[in-house]
Design a protein around this motif. Structure first.
Motif, PDB file in Angstrom:
ATOM      1  N   PRO A   1       0.842  -1.200   0.000  1.00  0.00           N
ATOM      2  CA  PRO A   1       0.000   0.000   0.000  1.00  0.00           C
ATOM      3  C   PRO A   1       0.883   1.259   0.000  1.00  0.00           C
ATOM      4  O   PRO A   1       1.811   1.369   0.818  1.00  0.00           O
ATOM      5  CB  PRO A   1      -0.788  -0.106   1.307  1.00  0.00           C
ATOM      6  CG  PRO A   1      -0.612  -1.513   1.780  1.00  0.00           C
ATOM      7  CD  PRO A   1       0.714  -1.951   1.254  1.00  0.00           C
ATOM      8  N   ILE A   2       0.621   2.158  -0.927  1.00  0.00           N
ATOM      9  CA  ILE A   2       1.414   3.397  -1.009  1.00  0.00           C
ATOM     10  C   ILE A   2       0.472   4.603  -1.060  1.00  0.00           C
ATOM     11  O   ILE A   2       0.665   5.533  -1.839  1.00  0.00           O
ATOM     12  CB  ILE A   2       2.400   3.390  -2.193  1.00  0.00           C
ATOM     13  CG1 ILE A   2       1.688   3.028  -3.509  1.00  0.00           C
ATOM     14  CG2 ILE A   2       3.548   2.438  -1.933  1.00  0.00           C
ATOM     15  CD1 ILE A   2       2.556   3.227  -4.740  1.00  0.00           C
ATOM     16  N   ASP A   3      -0.539   4.575  -0.171  1.00  0.00           N
ATOM     17  CA  ASP A   3      -1.408   5.746  -0.022  1.00  0.00           C
ATOM     18  C   ASP A   3      -0.903   6.538   1.187  1.00  0.00           C
ATOM     19  O   ASP A   3       0.291   6.618   1.418  1.00  0.00           O
ATOM     20  CB  ASP A   3      -2.866   5.309   0.119  1.00  0.00           C
ATOM     21  CG  ASP A   3      -3.085   4.321   1.259  1.00  0.00           C
ATOM     22  OD1 ASP A   3      -2.111   3.725   1.754  1.00  0.00           O
ATOM     23  OD2 ASP A   3      -4.252   4.142   1.684  1.00  0.00           O
ATOM     24  N   GLY A   4      -1.773   7.136   1.945  1.00  0.00           N
ATOM     25  CA  GLY A   4      -1.351   7.852   3.151  1.00  0.00           C
ATOM     26  C   GLY A   4      -0.336   8.928   2.852  1.00  0.00           C
ATOM     27  O   GLY A   4      -0.537   9.789   1.979  1.00  0.00           O
ATOM     28  N   ALA A   5       0.783   8.885   3.568  1.00  0.00           N
ATOM     29  CA  ALA A   5       1.822   9.910   3.418  1.00  0.00           C
ATOM     30  C   ALA A   5       2.381   9.963   2.005  1.00  0.00           C
ATOM     31  O   ALA A   5       2.810  11.029   1.544  1.00  0.00           O
ATOM     32  CB  ALA A   5       2.946   9.658   4.421  1.00  0.00           C
ATOM     33  N   CYS A   6       2.393   8.846   1.290  1.00  0.00           N
ATOM     34  CA  CYS A   6       2.908   8.841  -0.086  1.00  0.00           C
ATOM     35  C   CYS A   6       2.064   9.736  -0.998  1.00  0.00           C
ATOM     36  O   CYS A   6       2.586  10.328  -1.948  1.00  0.00           O
ATOM     37  CB  CYS A   6       2.921   7.422  -0.638  1.00  0.00           C
ATOM     38  SG  CYS A   6       3.862   6.234   0.319  1.00  0.00           S
ATOM     39  N   HIS A   7       0.764   9.850  -0.691  1.00  0.00           N
ATOM     40  CA  HIS A   7      -0.121  10.680  -1.502  1.00  0.00           C
ATOM     41  C   HIS A   7      -0.006  12.166  -1.176  1.00  0.00           C
ATOM     42  O   HIS A   7      -0.540  12.991  -1.916  1.00  0.00           O
ATOM     43  CB  HIS A   7      -1.579  10.238  -1.301  1.00  0.00           C
ATOM     44  CG  HIS A   7      -1.946   9.022  -2.073  1.00  0.00           C
ATOM     45  ND1 HIS A   7      -3.238   8.536  -2.149  1.00  0.00           N
ATOM     46  CD2 HIS A   7      -1.194   8.161  -2.818  1.00  0.00           C
ATOM     47  CE1 HIS A   7      -3.261   7.440  -2.907  1.00  0.00           C
ATOM     48  NE2 HIS A   7      -2.031   7.193  -3.310  1.00  0.00           N
ATOM     49  N   ARG A   8       0.675  12.471  -0.092  1.00  0.00           N
ATOM     50  CA  ARG A   8       0.790  13.882   0.295  1.00  0.00           C
ATOM     51  C   ARG A   8       2.015  14.551  -0.315  1.00  0.00           C
ATOM     52  O   ARG A   8       2.372  15.678   0.053  1.00  0.00           O
ATOM     53  CB  ARG A   8       0.788  14.000   1.825  1.00  0.00           C
ATOM     54  CG  ARG A   8      -0.575  13.624   2.424  1.00  0.00           C
ATOM     55  CD  ARG A   8      -0.691  13.998   3.884  1.00  0.00           C
ATOM     56  NE  ARG A   8       0.010  13.092   4.768  1.00  0.00           N
ATOM     57  CZ  ARG A   8      -0.493  11.952   5.251  1.00  0.00           C
ATOM     58  NH1 ARG A   8      -1.728  11.572   4.904  1.00  0.00           N
ATOM     59  NH2 ARG A   8       0.211  11.191   6.065  1.00  0.00           N
ATOM     60  N   VAL A   9       2.653  13.879  -1.250  1.00  0.00           N
ATOM     61  CA  VAL A   9       3.751  14.443  -2.040  1.00  0.00           C
ATOM     62  C   VAL A   9       3.259  14.531  -3.476  1.00  0.00           C
ATOM     63  O   VAL A   9       2.663  13.579  -3.997  1.00  0.00           O
ATOM     64  CB  VAL A   9       5.010  13.553  -1.954  1.00  0.00           C
ATOM     65  CG1 VAL A   9       6.131  14.125  -2.822  1.00  0.00           C
ATOM     66  CG2 VAL A   9       5.467  13.401  -0.507  1.00  0.00           C
ATOM     67  N   GLY A  10       3.491  15.658  -4.117  1.00  0.00           N
ATOM     68  CA  GLY A  10       3.002  15.850  -5.477  1.00  0.00           C
ATOM     69  C   GLY A  10       3.782  15.029  -6.489  1.00  0.00           C
ATOM     70  O   GLY A  10       4.960  14.708  -6.275  1.00  0.00           O
ATOM     71  N   PRO A  11       3.170  14.707  -7.643  1.00  0.00           N
ATOM     72  CA  PRO A  11       3.833  13.865  -8.647  1.00  0.00           C
ATOM     73  C   PRO A  11       5.060  14.496  -9.276  1.00  0.00           C
ATOM     74  O   PRO A  11       5.896  13.786  -9.837  1.00  0.00           O
ATOM     75  CB  PRO A  11       2.734  13.639  -9.698  1.00  0.00           C
ATOM     76  CG  PRO A  11       1.768  14.761  -9.505  1.00  0.00           C
ATOM     77  CD  PRO A  11       1.805  15.068  -8.035  1.00  0.00           C
ATOM     78  N   GLU A  12       5.196  15.828  -9.178  1.00  0.00           N
ATOM     79  CA  GLU A  12       6.365  16.492  -9.752  1.00  0.00           C
ATOM     80  C   GLU A  12       7.342  16.978  -8.680  1.00  0.00           C
ATOM     81  O   GLU A  12       8.355  17.597  -9.005  1.00  0.00           O
ATOM     82  CB  GLU A  12       5.921  17.663 -10.626  1.00  0.00           C
ATOM     83  CG  GLU A  12       5.098  17.207 -11.839  1.00  0.00           C
ATOM     84  CD  GLU A  12       4.650  18.366 -12.706  1.00  0.00           C
ATOM     85  OE1 GLU A  12       4.924  19.524 -12.333  1.00  0.00           O
ATOM     86  OE2 GLU A  12       4.022  18.103 -13.745  1.00  0.00           O
ATOM     87  N   GLU A  13       7.071  16.687  -7.409  1.00  0.00           N
ATOM     88  CA  GLU A  13       7.988  17.097  -6.336  1.00  0.00           C
ATOM     89  C   GLU A  13       9.234  16.227  -6.280  1.00  0.00           C
ATOM     90  O   GLU A  13      10.283  16.662  -5.800  1.00  0.00           O
ATOM     91  CB  GLU A  13       7.265  17.067  -4.991  1.00  0.00           C
ATOM     92  CG  GLU A  13       6.219  18.156  -4.822  1.00  0.00           C
ATOM     93  CD  GLU A  13       5.602  18.134  -3.439  1.00  0.00           C
ATOM     94  OE1 GLU A  13       6.357  18.115  -2.441  1.00  0.00           O
ATOM     95  OE2 GLU A  13       4.358  18.118  -3.341  1.00  0.00           O
ATOM     96  N   THR A  14       9.124  14.981  -6.729  1.00  0.00           N
ATOM     97  CA  THR A  14      10.262  14.077  -6.830  1.00  0.00           C
ATOM     98  C   THR A  14      10.186  13.393  -8.185  1.00  0.00           C
ATOM     99  O   THR A  14       9.157  13.427  -8.863  1.00  0.00           O
ATOM    100  CB  THR A  14      10.238  12.994  -5.726  1.00  0.00           C
ATOM    101  OG1 THR A  14       9.110  12.128  -5.955  1.00  0.00           O
ATOM    102  CG2 THR A  14      10.142  13.603  -4.333  1.00  0.00           C
TER     103      THR A  14
END
Length: 461
Positions: free
Chosen positions: A358-371
């Motif tokens: 599972p990669i929801d939670g905190a992983c979703h609080r980073v934008g797709p272009e931030e890394t």
């Protein structure tokens, strides 16, 4: 088997010997065969030299040598690269395994980790201070490959990916420069190594943000391989707060004492739990797990966080034959569940384990272009791991993985996680990075125009 053996420039080789404090291993040396081994026995390669570096100076000298000699350069950390990118035929292997020191500052909650360290090194050092950060699920995995690819693990829902917890890296680039990258200096490279793999240089040191995590409620619960169990698991993850790490595993029953012997080697599914929330809620978590279906066996208890990172170590020691593929999904559709049941029933060996992270939670609080890691809208990352103890039947093993991957394709997102895909998936590189691909190619063209760092899921300049 005939292997290409290059003619090494004697003057360059002598210069390298004079520059390196570590150990240089060549064909014919007593330790050559041991030094060239990697985790995945599928890759039996014969490099021209292996440099066992002990510091950044050794790394710089080795990068300069490979570039000036025009040789392939394989960078090896924990050597877990499934496609075998930590070795090569006729080239240079830069082995960082002796660079495994970890220094922890408990006040700033930061760990400085050398590029050749494993997650066992990190977890041991940080646990002494009641701290942790997202790592893998096998303790012998190297921090370098896992982190630069993104970095999934038990703590991802609470703490984000491993690359999300990077605050700086020391990097040796293709021209031999040594640069420290943060959000303020060399921020373009800092962005790129957070998911862009080994395309941009050799990381000699990582600095990670740590979190106050010490003991956890963790371990596996096994159930019959049944779609209803997996659908209830899907509901559990959707409802749970970020303190619950819960990996879905599908495979054959392992020979462990808490699983009845009649289930050893039979298809089943399971949930490997890592609860970092309050201890007084342990019973509620246990009850919630038991409600997923008929419990065949369980071993869920309070343990130090480093222990859960070792649970699969004995199942997948070095020297097995691996072939993997990976995919991302949004949610866990009924079609994906059905594919897990169908292919789980024909899992080729006890060592072959399908894992959904599972990669929801905190992983979703980073934008797709931030890394550089762009799949911030994915809910699960699947690792389809075909693993055998001998080379026999490897083609059938590959067919099983490919068939499983094809069955999941209609229920998956385009592309996959670079740390879960094999060497025959280079055609997916653009899809793996989605909208970030153009920026990554521009950076590659600037920092490595000659594509020295090409033994990876390559972003070509």
């Amino acid at each position: 088997m005939t292997t290409y053996t290059p003619t090494l420039d004697h003057q360059l080789l002598e210069r390298l010997r004079g520059s390196v404090r570590g150990h240089i291993v060549e064909p014919g040396d007593p330790d050559y065969d041991e030094a060239r081994k990697v985790y995945n026995a599928m890759h039996d390669r014969r490099p021209a030299i292996i440099v066992r570096a002990v510091d950044a100076g050794d790394v710089i000298a080795t990068v300069d040598f490979a570039r000036d000699q025009g040789l392939p350069l394989a960078v090896r950390g924990g050597s877990h690269s499934v496609p075998g990118y930590g070795t090569c035929d006729g080239g240079v292997v830069l082995d960082l395994g002796l660079m495994h020191g970890v220094r922890v500052d408990p006040e700033t909650r930061t760990a400085w980790v050398e590029g050749g360290a494993t997650w066992a090194d990190v977890n041991h050092a940080t646990y002494a201070f009641g701290l942790a950060t997202t790592g893998g699920v096998v303790s012998t995995t190297g921090v370098g490959g896992l982190t630069t690819g993104g970095g999934m693990g038990y703590l991802a829902r609470r703490c984000g990916l491993a690359c999300d917890n990077l605050v700086s890296v020391d990097l040796v680039t293709a021209d031999g420069s040594f640069v420290t990258c943060t959000s303020e200096q060399h921020s373009d490279l800092m962005w790129a190594v957070r998911g862009g793999g080994g395309n941009f240089g050799v990381v000699t040191s990582f600095a990670y943000r740590l979190h106050p995590i010490a003991d956890i409620l963790g371990g596996p619960v096994f159930f019959p391989l049944d779609g209803d169990v997996i659908r209830r698991y899907r509901e559990l993850v959707a409802e749970a707060d970020d303190n619950l790490g819960a990996l879905l595993v599908v495979g054959l029953g392992p020979p462990v004492p808490f699983l009845p012997e009649r289930w050893h080697g039979r298809p089943l599914c399971g949930v490997v739990t890592c609860w970092t929330g309050p201890e007084d809620e342990d019973d509620r978590i246990q009850d919630r797990l038991a409600a997923l279906g008929p419990v065949l066996g369980r071993h869920v208890e309070r343990m130090p966080y480093p222990v859960i990172n070792t649970l699969f170590d004995d199942l997948v020691p070095p020297g097995l034959y691996h072939y993997w593929k990976g995919t991302f999904t949004q949610g866990l559709s009924d079609g994906a569940v059905e594919a897990c049941v169908e292919y789980g029933a024909t899992t080729p060996s006890i060592q072959s384990v399908t894992v959904a992270f599972p990669i929801d939670g905190a992983c979703h609080r980073v934008g797709p272009e931030e890394t550089a890691f762009s799949y911030r809208d994915a809910d699960y990352s699947f690792a389809l791991s075909g693993t055998l103890t001998t080379r026999a039947d490897c083609e059938a093993q590959k067919d099983w993985v490919r068939g499983f991957h094809q069955a999941l394709e209609p229920h998956s997102m385009e592309g996959g996680y670079v740390n879960f895909i094999d060497g025959d998936d280079q055609n997916l590189v653009r899809a793996n990075y989605r909208a970030n691909y153009t920026r990554l190619t521009d950076l590659k063209r600037h920092y490595d125009p000659g594509n020295l760092f090409r033994l990876n899921h390559n972003i070509a300049p």
